[in-house]
Design a protein around this motif. Structure first.
Motif, short mmCIF file in Angstrom:
data_model
loop_
_atom_site.label_atom_id
_atom_site.label_comp_id
_atom_site.label_asym_id
_atom_site.label_seq_id
_atom_site.Cartn_x
_atom_site.Cartn_y
_atom_site.Cartn_z
N UNK A 1 13.66 -10.56 -4.40
CA UNK A 1 12.54 -10.52 -5.33
C UNK A 1 11.67 -9.30 -5.10
N UNK A 2 11.37 -8.99 -3.85
CA UNK A 2 10.53 -7.83 -3.54
C UNK A 2 11.24 -6.53 -3.90
N UNK A 3 12.53 -6.42 -3.63
CA UNK A 3 13.27 -5.21 -3.97
C UNK A 3 13.31 -4.96 -5.46
N UNK A 4 13.58 -6.01 -6.23
CA UNK A 4 13.60 -5.87 -7.69
C UNK A 4 12.22 -5.53 -8.23
N UNK A 5 11.21 -6.18 -7.71
CA UNK A 5 9.84 -5.92 -8.17
C UNK A 5 9.40 -4.52 -7.79
N UNK A 6 9.80 -4.05 -6.61
CA UNK A 6 9.46 -2.70 -6.18
C UNK A 6 10.04 -1.67 -7.14
N UNK A 7 11.30 -1.81 -7.48
CA UNK A 7 11.92 -0.86 -8.41
C UNK A 7 11.22 -0.91 -9.76
N UNK A 8 10.89 -2.10 -10.23
CA UNK A 8 10.16 -2.20 -11.49
C UNK A 8 8.79 -1.55 -11.42
N UNK B 1 4.15 -8.69 -2.33
CA UNK B 1 4.82 -9.03 -3.58
C UNK B 1 3.85 -9.66 -4.57
N UNK B 2 3.11 -10.66 -4.12
CA UNK B 2 2.20 -11.40 -5.01
C UNK B 2 0.98 -10.60 -5.42
N UNK B 3 0.44 -9.79 -4.51
CA UNK B 3 -0.83 -9.10 -4.77
C UNK B 3 -0.68 -7.66 -5.25
N UNK B 4 0.48 -7.04 -4.97
CA UNK B 4 0.63 -5.62 -5.30
C UNK B 4 1.79 -5.39 -6.26
N UNK B 5 2.99 -5.81 -5.88
CA UNK B 5 4.17 -5.48 -6.68
C UNK B 5 4.20 -6.20 -8.02
N UNK B 6 4.14 -7.51 -8.01
CA UNK B 6 4.23 -8.26 -9.27
C UNK B 6 3.12 -7.87 -10.25
N UNK B 7 1.85 -7.75 -9.81
CA UNK B 7 0.82 -7.34 -10.76
C UNK B 7 1.00 -5.91 -11.29
N UNK B 8 1.77 -5.08 -10.60
CA UNK B 8 2.02 -3.72 -11.06
C UNK B 8 3.00 -3.66 -12.21
N UNK B 9 3.79 -4.71 -12.36
CA UNK B 9 4.82 -4.72 -13.39
C UNK B 9 4.20 -4.89 -14.78
N UNK B 10 4.84 -4.30 -15.79
CA UNK B 10 4.38 -4.56 -17.15
C UNK B 10 4.51 -6.05 -17.47
N UNK B 11 3.71 -6.53 -18.40
CA UNK B 11 3.68 -7.96 -18.73
C UNK B 11 5.07 -8.53 -19.00
N UNK B 12 5.89 -7.82 -19.78
CA UNK B 12 7.22 -8.34 -20.11
C UNK B 12 8.12 -8.44 -18.88
N UNK B 13 7.93 -7.56 -17.90
CA UNK B 13 8.73 -7.62 -16.68
C UNK B 13 8.24 -8.73 -15.75
N UNK B 14 6.95 -9.05 -15.79
CA UNK B 14 6.43 -10.11 -14.93
C UNK B 14 7.04 -11.46 -15.27
N UNK B 15 7.42 -11.64 -16.51
CA UNK B 15 8.03 -12.91 -16.89
C UNK B 15 9.44 -13.03 -16.33
#
Length: 152
Positions: free
Chosen positions: A9-16, A97-111
């Protein structure tokens, strides 16, 4: 969270996140994890993340999904190795992941950010599928032998 799932999850979110305007914030969050647990590698990881940013932008420009997937797999492996060596960092990585990576993603990627837990005991096997990717883990029972039907 299971370390393998967390690393995936963290690796995918990081790339996004590296494809966004918040990429420096994402980079700094991941470097901070390394600095805390592997300070000797933190500067190199920062350089690797700058290179990752260039590769992600190239993949975006060329609409190359295979390259994005390969980059995510590489960082999933790096984070998985870090978790194997330093299991106590799982909470810190999950926080990033929860506080930095996921919030950095565009809305459509967060889903598309998933948390999934699959549990197998003994010689059990666990299969998980996320976004078309199959993740397989096989437990090692106390007997140490191969599962029935497995070739030696």
């Amino acid at each position: 969270m299971d370390p393998a799932a967390l690393a995936a999850l963290a690796g995918s979110s990081l790339v996004g996140a590296m494809a966004t305007d918040a990429w420096e914030h994402a980079r700094d969050g991941v470097v901070a994890v390394w600095r805390r647990f592997r300070p000797d590698r933190a500067e190199l990881v920062g350089e690797d993340l700058a290179e990752l940013r260039r590769e992600v932008l190239l993949a975006e420009e060329q609409d190359d999904e295979l390259l994005r997937e390969a980059l995510a797999a590489d960082w999933q492996q790096r984070l998985s190795e870090l978790l194997r060596r330093q299991p106590e960092l799982a909470g810190e990585l999950e926080r990033v992941l929860d506080e930095v990576l996921a919030p950095s993603l565009p809305e459509e990627a967060r889903t598309r950010v998933y948390k999934q837990t699959n549990i197998a005991h003994g010689n059990g096997r666990a299969f998980g599928v996320q976004d078309g990717n199959l993740i397989y883990h096989e437990g090692k029972g106390q007997g140490g032998g191969s599962p029935e039907g497995a070739a030696d």
